[in-house]
Design a protein around this motif. Structure first.
Motif, PDB file in Angstrom:
ATOM      1  N   THR A 183       0.844  -1.198   0.000  1.00 26.24           N
ATOM      2  CA  THR A 183       0.000   0.000   0.000  1.00 26.24           C
ATOM      3  C   THR A 183       0.873   1.240   0.000  1.00 26.24           C
ATOM      4  O   THR A 183       1.806   1.358   0.792  1.00 26.24           O
ATOM      5  N   THR A 184       0.548   2.161  -0.893  1.00 27.13           N
ATOM      6  CA  THR A 184       1.258   3.434  -0.991  1.00 27.13           C
ATOM      7  C   THR A 184       0.231   4.560  -0.896  1.00 27.13           C
ATOM      8  O   THR A 184      -0.842   4.475  -1.498  1.00 27.13           O
ATOM      9  N   THR A 185       0.563   5.603  -0.137  1.00 30.78           N
ATOM     10  CA  THR A 185      -0.301   6.782  -0.066  1.00 30.78           C
ATOM     11  C   THR A 185       0.493   8.008  -0.501  1.00 30.78           C
ATOM     12  O   THR A 185       1.699   8.080  -0.286  1.00 30.78           O
ATOM     13  N   PHE A 186      -0.194   8.931  -1.142  1.00 34.86           N
ATOM     14  CA  PHE A 186       0.459  10.185  -1.518  1.00 34.86           C
ATOM     15  C   PHE A 186      -0.599  11.258  -1.732  1.00 34.86           C
ATOM     16  O   PHE A 186      -1.780  10.957  -1.889  1.00 34.86           O
ATOM     17  N   THR A 187      -0.153  12.501  -1.717  1.00 27.48           N
ATOM     18  CA  THR A 187      -1.061  13.631  -1.924  1.00 27.48           C
ATOM     19  C   THR A 187      -0.566  14.486  -3.083  1.00 27.48           C
ATOM     20  O   THR A 187       0.634  14.494  -3.390  1.00 27.48           O
ATOM     21  N   GLU A 188      -1.491  15.175  -3.700  1.00 30.25           N
ATOM     22  CA  GLU A 188      -1.163  16.122  -4.754  1.00 30.25           C
ATOM     23  C   GLU A 188      -2.003  17.365  -4.550  1.00 30.25           C
ATOM     24  O   GLU A 188      -3.144  17.284  -4.088  1.00 30.25           O
ATOM     25  N   LYS A 189      -1.426  18.507  -4.894  1.00 26.62           N
ATOM     26  CA  LYS A 189      -2.132  19.785  -4.835  1.00 26.62           C
ATOM     27  C   LYS A 189      -2.042  20.433  -6.196  1.00 26.62           C
ATOM     28  O   LYS A 189      -1.140  20.136  -6.975  1.00 26.62           O
ATOM     29  N   GLY A 190      -2.967  21.354  -6.444  1.00 25.86           N
ATOM     30  CA  GLY A 190      -2.896  22.062  -7.707  1.00 25.86           C
ATOM     31  C   GLY A 190      -4.089  22.948  -7.948  1.00 25.86           C
ATOM     32  O   GLY A 190      -4.809  23.323  -7.024  1.00 25.86           O
ATOM     33  N   GLN A 191      -4.293  23.261  -9.237  1.00 24.16           N
ATOM     34  CA  GLN A 191      -5.377  24.129  -9.688  1.00 24.16           C
ATOM     35  C   GLN A 191      -6.279  23.330 -10.619  1.00 24.16           C
ATOM     36  O   GLN A 191      -5.800  22.488 -11.376  1.00 24.16           O
ATOM     37  N   TRP A 192      -7.569  23.631 -10.573  1.00 20.60           N
ATOM     38  CA  TRP A 192      -8.507  22.999 -11.496  1.00 20.60           C
ATOM     39  C   TRP A 192      -9.410  24.064 -12.112  1.00 20.60           C
ATOM     40  O   TRP A 192      -9.618  25.121 -11.542  1.00 20.60           O
ATOM     41  N   TRP A 193      -9.906  23.765 -13.302  1.00 26.14           N
ATOM     42  CA  TRP A 193     -10.854  24.641 -13.978  1.00 26.14           C
ATOM     43  C   TRP A 193     -11.523  23.864 -15.093  1.00 26.14           C
ATOM     44  O   TRP A 193     -11.134  22.741 -15.409  1.00 26.14           O
ATOM     45  N   VAL A 194     -12.564  24.451 -15.658  1.00 27.54           N
ATOM     46  CA  VAL A 194     -13.245  23.853 -16.806  1.00 27.54           C
ATOM     47  C   VAL A 194     -13.203  24.845 -17.961  1.00 27.54           C
ATOM     48  O   VAL A 194     -13.179  26.061 -17.757  1.00 27.54           O
ATOM     49  N   GLU A 195     -13.152  24.284 -19.152  1.00 30.19           N
ATOM     50  CA  GLU A 195     -13.117  25.110 -20.360  1.00 30.19           C
ATOM     51  C   GLU A 195     -13.574  24.259 -21.537  1.00 30.19           C
ATOM     52  O   GLU A 195     -13.078  23.142 -21.714  1.00 30.19           O
TER      53      GLU A 195
END
Length: 139
Positions: A75-87
């Protein structure tokens, strides 16, 4: 010398005013996608891997993604952050860590379910028809 300085200042001022006058495109947010969502998939990106996640999409366009991946009993856990949008009917996910953007077409199935289909992913995957359904968590 005074004339040159005045000219440079005038040019600089005009440049600043021109920049302010431009339409700055803001990221579009689909309010139906805001909130906390969960999802999972088996064997879609990597054969033999089960992946589950919780994603929180804020109405300011930021996201936090928590992954749990299980493969060969590990089992591996990780996190990611960022920006989201729709177009143009597509969902964009810019990952802060590597600066890459994943693109999906999406369809809101109902208020609690959204189907995503990969249009362009930054990672290689086992399945070129990668898709999943996110389910909204209670607020």
């Amino acid at each position: 010398m005074k004339r040159k300085l005045s000219f440079v200042m005038l040019c600089f001022s005009m440049l600043l005013l021109a920049q302010k006058g431009k339409d700055v495109k803001k990221n579009q947010i689909d309010q139906k996608l805001v909130g906390s969502w969960k999802g999972e998939e088996d064997d879609q990106q990597i054969a033999g891997m089960h992946k589950s996640w919780i994603m929180h999409r804020s109405d300011d366009g930021k996201f936090l993604l928590l992954f749990v991946a299980v493969q060969d009993g590990k089992t591996t856990t990780f996190t990611e952050k960022g920006q989201w949008w729709v177009e143009d009917g597509k969902f964009y996910e810019l990952h802060k860590g590597d600066g890459k953007t994943d693109v999906y077409t999406y369809k809101v199935l109902d208020k609690d379910h959204v189907k995503f289909t990969a249009a362009q992913l930054s990672l290689e995957q086992n399945n070129e028809n990668y898709e999943f359904i996110d389910t909204k968590l209670e607020d």
